[in-house]
Scaffold this active site. Structure first.
Site, mmCIF file in Angstrom:
data_model
loop_
_atom_site.group_PDB
_atom_site.id
_atom_site.type_symbol
_atom_site.label_atom_id
_atom_site.label_comp_id
_atom_site.label_asym_id
_atom_site.label_seq_id
_atom_site.Cartn_x
_atom_site.Cartn_y
_atom_site.Cartn_z
ATOM 1 N N ASP A 63 -59.961 0.499 -13.046
ATOM 2 C CA ASP A 63 -60.531 0.979 -14.239
ATOM 3 C C ASP A 63 -59.853 0.608 -15.104
ATOM 4 O OD1 ASP A 63 -62.161 3.505 -15.533
ATOM 5 O OD2 ASP A 63 -59.985 3.493 -16.022
ATOM 6 N N TYR A 68 -56.630 0.225 -23.657
ATOM 7 C CA TYR A 68 -55.885 0.123 -23.346
ATOM 8 C C TYR A 68 -54.858 -1.169 -23.068
ATOM 9 C CZ TYR A 68 -58.306 3.691 -20.166
ATOM 10 O OH TYR A 68 -59.005 4.796 -19.779
ATOM 11 N N LYS A 99 -64.558 -0.001 -20.573
ATOM 12 C CA LYS A 99 -65.137 1.445 -21.973
ATOM 13 C C LYS A 99 -65.254 0.876 -22.932
ATOM 14 C CE LYS A 99 -62.911 4.349 -18.962
ATOM 15 N NZ LYS A 99 -61.439 3.079 -18.290
ATOM 16 N N HIS A 132 -66.903 5.186 -23.803
ATOM 17 C CA HIS A 132 -65.493 6.157 -23.681
ATOM 18 C C HIS A 132 -65.264 7.534 -24.285
ATOM 19 C CE1 HIS A 132 -60.766 4.812 -22.864
ATOM 20 N NE2 HIS A 132 -60.982 5.794 -22.990
#
Length: 338
Positions: A63, A68, A99, A132
């Site tokens: 994931d 990130y 996302k 997201h």
């Protein structure tokens, strides 16, 4: 829900993930029940964590997310795995999610955002691409800051239509959402979708069980996937509250773990899977990664499940309040529709 046994031949080493639960999405794609979360996995560390998870522990579900900040390193790790013939692992063996970040909700920004993620991950397609948050931010913003755009100014259906085009181009197999309430799912579905919502990824653990959302998603054939299944103890200090309880330290969970000869983390992950949700624990430790994926072998009794059901406190660790500062069009009420 399907079960299968995977045997991986890794340079004279055999790793077996027995009894591994997988969940079938509407498209027929299979998503392994335990996925590796990569939020808060720092650059310089995350690549090795992904390699260990896939090669030594049997993970097949990773994931990711653009925000990130580590997709390029994950992409290099994936290439290293694919290029080594002795691993016997190919792209189609993995289920990889990413996302769309809040700054890229404008329809003309969705395809470029996906193309950037694919370039960073060094992939031709994603198995799943999610909106997201149901929160739009102006494109020139960074991180969590920046001017917020209301959902009237930047409707989710417009973003969704652009996501659907990405499916039509063969760049993603399944599209979905994250942090969406039942009402937001209903509102989106009511507008008539060419490609249905395959996944809704939300925070899920015994203190936040979301039973109504789970039942609704099952009825709509939307797979509910759980982030922070172990309580997200390592999230940034600014996202923590002084009075919060750690789910990993709950005595009921500890008692059940002792009964099964497992760990509290394994009980939390097994609970999620037995409810029909995939779980996304983040770990960079090979020992913890192995412990987490082996949760698939722990079968909780109906009495265990009843005891855990009594822990529900509707308590979020990631409560979204960072979107709701003064002057923002977002409030805790209209974010979660509660």
């Amino acid at each position: 829900k399907k079960k299968h046994t995977t045997v991986l031949h890794i340079s004279r080493k055999v790793v077996t993930t027995a009894n591994m639960k997988s969940f079938a999405l509407q498209s027929g794609s299979l998503m392994q029940g335990v996925g590796l979360g990569t939020w808060k996995s720092d650059p310089g560390v995350v690549g090795n964590a992904v390699k260990t998870a896939i090669l030594d522990c049997g993970y097949r579900h990773i994931d990711c997310a653009a925000i990130y900040g580590n997709e390029a390193e994950i992409g290099q790790a994936l290439q290293d795995i694919f290029k080594a013939d002795e691993n016997g692992i190919e792209r189609d063996d993995l289920f990889i999610t990413s996302k769309l970040w809040n700054t890229m909700h404008a329809p003309e920004d969705v395809l470029p955002a996906l193309e950037k993620t694919l370039a960073d991950l060094q992939l031709d397609y994603l198995d799943s691409y999610l909106i997201h948050w149901p929160v739009a931010i102006s494109r020139d913003s960074a991180g969590l800051s920046g001017s917020k755009l209301s959902l009237e100014e930047m409707p989710l259906i417009d973003t969704w239509r652009a996501m659907e085009e990405c499916v039509d181009k063969g760049l993603v197999k399944n599209i979905g959402v994250s942090n969406f309430s039942k009402k937001k799912l209903q509102d989106l579905i009511a507008q008539g979708l060419k490609h249905k919502i395959a996944v809704n990824q939300v925070e899920l653990h015994p203190y936040l069980q979301m039973k109504d959302l789970l039942e609704y998603c099952k009825g709509e054939n939307i797979h509910l996937s759980g982030y922070s299944p172990l309580g997200s103890k390592d999230r940034p200090a600014g996202l923590k509250r002084e009075d919060e309880k750690a789910i990993l330290d709950d005595p009921v969970i500890a008692e059940i773990a002792k009964q099964h000869g497992g760990t509290p983390a394994q009980v939390l992950l097994a609970w999620g899977m037995q409810r029909g949700t995939s779980v996304l624990p983040k770990s960079i430790s090979p020992t913890r990664q192995k412990e987490n994926i082996e949760a698939a072998n722990l079968n909780l009794t109906s009495e265990n499940m009843e005891k855990i059901a009594s822990l529900d406190a509707h308590a979020r660790y990631v409560d979204g309040s960072f979107w709701c500062e003064e002057g923002s069009p977002y409030t805790m009420e209209n974010l979660w529709d509660e």
